[in-house]
Design a protein around this motif. Structure first.
Motif, PDB file in Angstrom:
ATOM      1  N   LYS A   3     -47.451 -34.163  18.717  1.00 38.14           N
ATOM      2  CA  LYS A   3     -46.582 -33.173  19.325  1.00 38.14           C
ATOM      3  C   LYS A   3     -45.211 -33.771  19.638  1.00 38.14           C
ATOM      4  O   LYS A   3     -45.102 -34.921  20.033  1.00 38.14           O
ATOM      5  CB  LYS A   3     -47.227 -32.672  20.620  1.00 38.14           C
ATOM      6  N   TYR A   5     -41.589 -33.471  21.776  1.00 39.59           N
ATOM      7  CA  TYR A   5     -40.961 -32.898  22.958  1.00 39.59           C
ATOM      8  C   TYR A   5     -39.453 -32.848  22.772  1.00 39.59           C
ATOM      9  O   TYR A   5     -38.877 -33.723  22.156  1.00 39.59           O
ATOM     10  CB  TYR A   5     -41.288 -33.738  24.190  1.00 39.59           C
ATOM     11  N   LYS A  53     -37.366 -34.774  34.546  1.00 39.13           N
ATOM     12  CA  LYS A  53     -37.801 -33.397  34.800  1.00 39.13           C
ATOM     13  C   LYS A  53     -36.735 -32.369  34.401  1.00 39.13           C
ATOM     14  O   LYS A  53     -37.057 -31.225  34.136  1.00 39.13           O
ATOM     15  CB  LYS A  53     -38.251 -33.210  36.251  1.00 39.13           C
ATOM     16  N   CYS A  56     -36.493 -32.983  30.155  1.00 35.72           N
ATOM     17  CA  CYS A  56     -37.652 -32.515  29.408  1.00 35.72           C
ATOM     18  C   CYS A  56     -38.774 -32.106  30.360  1.00 35.72           C
ATOM     19  O   CYS A  56     -39.700 -32.870  30.594  1.00 35.72           O
ATOM     20  CB  CYS A  56     -38.127 -33.608  28.451  1.00 35.72           C
ATOM     21  N   GLU A  58     -41.188 -30.190  30.068  1.00 38.70           N
ATOM     22  CA  GLU A  58     -42.509 -30.129  29.447  1.00 38.70           C
ATOM     23  C   GLU A  58     -43.196 -31.496  29.461  1.00 38.70           C
ATOM     24  O   GLU A  58     -44.363 -31.634  29.789  1.00 38.70           O
ATOM     25  CB  GLU A  58     -42.363 -29.641  28.006  1.00 38.70           C
ATOM     26  N   TRP A  59     -42.418 -32.533  29.100  1.00 45.19           N
ATOM     27  CA  TRP A  59     -42.956 -33.907  29.118  1.00 45.19           C
ATOM     28  C   TRP A  59     -43.282 -34.323  30.536  1.00 45.19           C
ATOM     29  O   TRP A  59     -44.313 -34.925  30.799  1.00 45.19           O
ATOM     30  CB  TRP A  59     -41.949 -34.866  28.483  1.00 45.19           C
ATOM     31  N   LYS A  61     -44.164 -32.569  32.996  1.00 44.51           N
ATOM     32  CA  LYS A  61     -45.366 -31.872  33.431  1.00 44.51           C
ATOM     33  C   LYS A  61     -46.605 -32.582  32.898  1.00 44.51           C
ATOM     34  O   LYS A  61     -47.565 -32.817  33.618  1.00 44.51           O
ATOM     35  CB  LYS A  61     -45.320 -30.415  32.960  1.00 44.51           C
ATOM     36  N   GLU A  62     -46.581 -32.922  31.605  1.00 44.85           N
ATOM     37  CA  GLU A  62     -47.741 -33.591  31.007  1.00 44.85           C
ATOM     38  C   GLU A  62     -47.909 -34.999  31.542  1.00 44.85           C
ATOM     39  O   GLU A  62     -49.014 -35.495  31.698  1.00 44.85           O
ATOM     40  CB  GLU A  62     -47.590 -33.610  29.485  1.00 44.85           C
TER      41      GLU A  62
END
Ligand SMILES: [Zn+2]
Length: 67
Positions: A3, A5, A53, A56, A58-59, A61-62
């Motif tokens: 995946k 990002y 944050k 990215c 999304e990153w 969060k993961e």
């Protein structure tokens, strides 16, 4: 395929924005596991930091989810 990002940042010096598409491995290699990403502007060579944050979400969060 791993995946990717999307990292987005804006140079505080000249205001030009940078967008990168990186896999988790590339992010860790490039920035390490840190809350702030160090970047260098391709236009004016200014070095600056962005909060992961913001760059990215999304990153980030993961990243939190893996802890
Ligand atoms: Zn710049």
């Amino acid at each position: 395929m791993a995946k990717q990002y999307r990292l987005k940042a804006k140079c505080p010096q000249c205001g030009c924005s940078a967008v990168m598409h990186l896999t988790p491995e590339e992010i860790e290699k490039k920035f390490g596991n840190v809350p702030n990403a160090k970047l260098e502007c391709s236009q004016c060579m200014e070095k600056y930091e962005v909060a992961m944050k913001d760059a990215c979400p999304e990153w980030d969060k993961e990243c939190q989810a893996m802890k």
